[in-house]
Design a protein around this motif. Structure first.
Motif, PDB file in Angstrom:
ATOM      1  N   ALA A  22       0.842  -1.198   0.000  1.00 54.66           N
ATOM      2  CA  ALA A  22       0.000   0.000   0.000  1.00 54.66           C
ATOM      3  C   ALA A  22       0.878   1.250   0.000  1.00 54.66           C
ATOM      4  O   ALA A  22       2.035   1.227   0.417  1.00 54.66           O
ATOM      5  N   GLY A  23       0.299   2.336  -0.479  1.00 49.08           N
ATOM      6  CA  GLY A  23       1.003   3.613  -0.453  1.00 49.08           C
ATOM      7  C   GLY A  23       1.881   3.825  -1.675  1.00 49.08           C
ATOM      8  O   GLY A  23       1.823   3.077  -2.652  1.00 49.08           O
ATOM      9  N   GLU A  24       2.722   4.854  -1.602  1.00 49.22           N
ATOM     10  CA  GLU A  24       3.519   5.249  -2.770  1.00 49.22           C
ATOM     11  C   GLU A  24       4.553   4.201  -3.175  1.00 49.22           C
ATOM     12  O   GLU A  24       5.024   4.199  -4.308  1.00 49.22           O
ATOM     13  N   TYR A  25       4.922   3.292  -2.287  1.00 49.12           N
ATOM     14  CA  TYR A  25       5.914   2.262  -2.594  1.00 49.12           C
ATOM     15  C   TYR A  25       5.276   0.891  -2.868  1.00 49.12           C
ATOM     16  O   TYR A  25       5.980  -0.120  -2.912  1.00 49.12           O
ATOM     17  N   LEU A  71       4.649   3.568  10.043  1.00 50.79           N
ATOM     18  CA  LEU A  71       5.028   3.543   8.621  1.00 50.79           C
ATOM     19  C   LEU A  71       4.886   2.141   8.035  1.00 50.79           C
ATOM     20  O   LEU A  71       4.368   1.972   6.928  1.00 50.79           O
ATOM     21  N   GLU A  74       1.190   1.505   7.579  1.00 56.90           N
ATOM     22  CA  GLU A  74       0.678   2.248   6.424  1.00 56.90           C
ATOM     23  C   GLU A  74       1.112   1.616   5.106  1.00 56.90           C
ATOM     24  O   GLU A  74       0.380   1.660   4.125  1.00 56.90           O
ATOM     25  N   MET A  75       2.299   1.038   5.084  1.00 57.50           N
ATOM     26  CA  MET A  75       2.798   0.366   3.879  1.00 57.50           C
ATOM     27  C   MET A  75       2.157  -1.009   3.689  1.00 57.50           C
ATOM     28  O   MET A  75       2.291  -1.611   2.622  1.00 57.50           O
TER      29      MET A  75
END
Length: 120
Positions: A22-25, A71, A74-75
């Protein structure tokens, strides 16, 4: 997705490998390692076998102890099976070998300069 307890004392010395979902990565791999000064190192990379080496997605950053678990959550990291951890790290990051060389060198230096009769 297995959640790993994130405490410095029980985290593996060589870190853990996971896939960010998940997220930008999202879609990239994470090598998460405990660092000095109350920080965690986030090493992020795409899969070098599936990407053009000139455009390989990669990043790294450090996060304080209190921020790292948030973090990782969230990832939405999916941690690799520990049996495949070393194989994946070598194929994707290949930085543990340098860590091991540094540790051996530092241990040798400490042993050379250790005072006779002193136990560390």
């Amino acid at each position: 997705m297995a959640t790993l307890p994130m405490d410095r004392a029980s985290w593996p010395e060589d870190g853990r490998i996971g896939r960010i979902t998940a997220g930008e990565y999202a879609g990239l791999h994470l090598l998460l390692a405990v660092e000095i000064d109350d920080c965690w190192a986030f090493y992020i990379s795409g899969d070098p076998e599936n990407r053009d080496a000139d455009r390989l997605e990669a990043d790294d950053f450090w996060a304080a102890d209190e921020d790292a678990p948030r973090l990782v959550e969230e990832m939405a990291v999916e941690w690799a099976d520990e049996a495949r951890d070393a194989e994946l790290e070598e194929a994707i990051f290949d930085i543990r070998s340098e860590w091991h060389r540094r540790r051996r060198r530092n241990a040798l230096v400490r042993s050379v300069f250790r005072r006779p009769g002193r136990r560390d």
